[in-house]
Design an enzyme around this catalytic site. Structure first.
Site, PDB file in Angstrom:
ATOM      1  CG  MET A  80      -1.953  -1.129   1.184  1.00 38.85           C
ATOM      2  SD  MET A  80      -2.724  -1.448   2.779  1.00 38.85           S
ATOM      3  CE  MET A  80      -3.481   0.134   3.124  1.00 38.85           C
ATOM      4  CG  HIS A  81       0.681   3.455   2.436  1.00 38.80           C
ATOM      5  ND1 HIS A  81      -0.532   3.987   2.791  1.00 38.80           N
ATOM      6  CD2 HIS A  81       0.967   2.495   3.364  1.00 38.80           C
ATOM      7  CE1 HIS A  81      -0.956   3.381   3.890  1.00 38.80           C
ATOM      8  NE2 HIS A  81      -0.077   2.474   4.251  1.00 38.80           N
ATOM      9  CG  ASP A 239      -0.256  -5.213   1.683  1.00 34.97           C
ATOM     10  OD1 ASP A 239      -0.865  -4.305   2.275  1.00 34.97           O
ATOM     11  OD2 ASP A 239       0.996  -5.258   1.640  1.00 34.97           O
TER      12      ASP A 239
END
Length: 493
Positions: A80-81, A239
């Site tokens: 992520m991110h 995830d």
């Protein structure tokens, strides 16, 4: 056509599984890669490397005497991110800036100040941390204007791989919410924040839901991967959310403890709960009107990997676990603060540093190993305490990730949290969650809840906390917290 593929684009590797509708894994493969560190505090990866690694694992899972014509859908999970910047033809403009990157400290301070000034916390439900896409994008705009000017769209890591399979540029709500350019309460781009930061709104692509079909495997992707052309590709999710699905956490009232490269304590809620101090993150979960609240540690499995590779020069984690098993709980007074790349929950401090405290002449390498494992559990307990303060029940904790593969680490978690720990029979929860999401998306399963009931099975053994260990860890945890408080100012030196 009852086979499903789940692809999990992680930080250290990409994994893929192929399973049937009952959840039996027929084939799986993994390809590892590294994080690039061009400067101290930076963390980048090449989207092209992700794609070549994904092609590799897809070819491998098809080598196991599988009839490709029976593949009905493909789903995704991803780290992520991270910020992936692509040009008008979908080409990568620069290396992706991933979640563990620390370069955007000044941008983070500015964005968080804006969120407070605009009284937007009730919509954002989060503060921004370094490594989040909106902060990284603002850094690129201010420090690499040429790269910013070439960018047509910004994506999350897994979205780039899905684009290479389908030719369609888009994102979905779970991962989009982790960019922090997102109105999490209303599941849409936060146009007001984007405007205030003077970022181009057209950079942010259309946003869909995890179970939506994103497109089909193109002719070109079929040639490159060995997959049949035309397989439906479902959006999937970040995830953390796919871990949740893969663990059956699709109902309120369950908590997960994930130890991967980073670590998370997470729970599903049917209300947009958030910590008023914004120490945790609340992101969109896989269905509308559901949210995932989580506390994040940047340095969970990463801490043990650092100790294995950089300090002890050991070859495998099995050896490390055997070493730690010979050390009593509490590591004979040794405590580790796992803040090697700063920390998020609960400190939101990119300047935090790792510490071994209490070293004595009698300590050996095995003490270091156990202290690291315990320190990671202490850091996750910080998040668990915040969750419980918000009224979230944590009577049942489901362990996942690499930490769930270690019997010792499971016991440490049970003892530190003072709660029973459950595990599933699947060891690739994120990939499984991605495959389940694909199955729901193509209609193979009526709902995600029914899919999880059909596919996911927990181990009969429950790891119960050992009372005397929990009492000892409760005392050591207070020391752990005090160590951060007393050293916080020194981290700036």
């Amino acid at each position: 056509m009852n086979y499903l593929i789940g692809i999990d684009l992680g930080t250290s590797s990409v994994k893929a599984i192929l399973m049937d509708r009952e959840g039996n894994i027929l084939s799986q493969a993994q390809k590892s890669y590294q994080i690039d560190v061009p400067e101290i505090g930076y963390a980048e990866q090449s989207p092209e490397l992700w794609w070549s690694s994904t092609k590799n694992v897809l070819k491998k899972i098809l080598e196991q005497n599988i009839d490709p014509s029976r593949i009905g859908g493909i789903g995704f999970s991803g780290q992520m991110h991270g910020l992936v910047m692509v040009g008008k033809r979908g080409e990568s403009v620069r290396p992706a800036i991933i979640w563990s990157d620390q370069r955007s400290k000044s941008q983070v301070e500015r964005i968080n100040r804006l969120i407070q000034e605009e009284k937007a916390a009730g919509k954002m439900l989060n503060s921004v941390s370094t490594g989040f896409a909106v902060a990284s994008l603002l850094w690129v705009k201010e420090n690499e204007p040429e790269s910013y000017g070439k960018t047509d769209k910004v994506l999350l890591p897994k979205d780039y791989i899905r684009f290479r399979l389908t030719g369609k540029l888009a994102v979905e709500a779970t991962d989009a919410s982790s960019t922090l350019a997102f109105n999490v309460a209303e599941r849409k781009w936060a146009e007001c924040l984007i405007d205030t930061l003077d970022l181009k709104k057209e950079l942010f692509p259309p946003c869909f839901e995890p179970f939506d079909i994103a497109g089909e495997v193109t002719e070109r992707a079929a040639r490159e991967t060995g997959l049949p052309e035309g397989i439906p590709v479902v959006f999937g999710g970040g995830d953390q959310f796919m871990h949740a699905v893969g663990n059956g956490l699709v109902y309120p009232g369950m908590v997960s403890s994930n130890i991967g490269t980073g670590g998370q304590i997470a729970a599903m809620t049917d209300q947009p709960l958030y910590d008023s101090k914004l120490r945790t993150n609340t992101f969109c979960h896989v269905k509308p009107n559901t949210w995932n609240i989580q506390g994040s540690s940047l340095n969970s499995g990463l801490s043990l990997e650092w100790l294995k590779t950089n300090i002890l020069k050991e070859k495998d984690f099995g050896t490390m676990e055997a070493m730690a098993a010979g050390v009593p709980p509490g590591s004979d007074g040794l405590i580790f603060l796992p803040y090697l790349t700063g920390e998020r929950t609960p400190h939101l401090n990119p300047n935090a540093k790792g510490i071994f405290f209490g070293l004595a002449f009698g300590h050996r390498s095995e003490h270091l190993v156990r202290a690291v494992m315990e320190g990671v559990a202490f850091s996750l307990k910080d998040s668990l305490e915040i969750m419980e303060s918000l009224g979230i029940k944590a009577d049942k904790v489901m362990a996942s990730g690499g930490g769930a593969k270690s019997r010792l680490w499971l016991q440490i978690q049970a003892d530190v949290y003072n709660k029973p720990i459950y595990t599933t029979k699947t060891r690739e929860e994120a990939s499984l969650g991605a495959a389940i999401t694909a199955g729901v998306g193509i209609g193979l399963y009526p709902s995600v809840e029914e899919a999880c009931e059909k596919v996911i099975h927990t181990h009969a053994e429950i790891i119960e906390p050992i009372k005397k260990n929990s009492s000892l860890y409760a005392e050591r945890y207070e020391v752990f917290k005090e160590l951060y408080r007393r050293n916080k100012d020194l981290f700036l030196l």
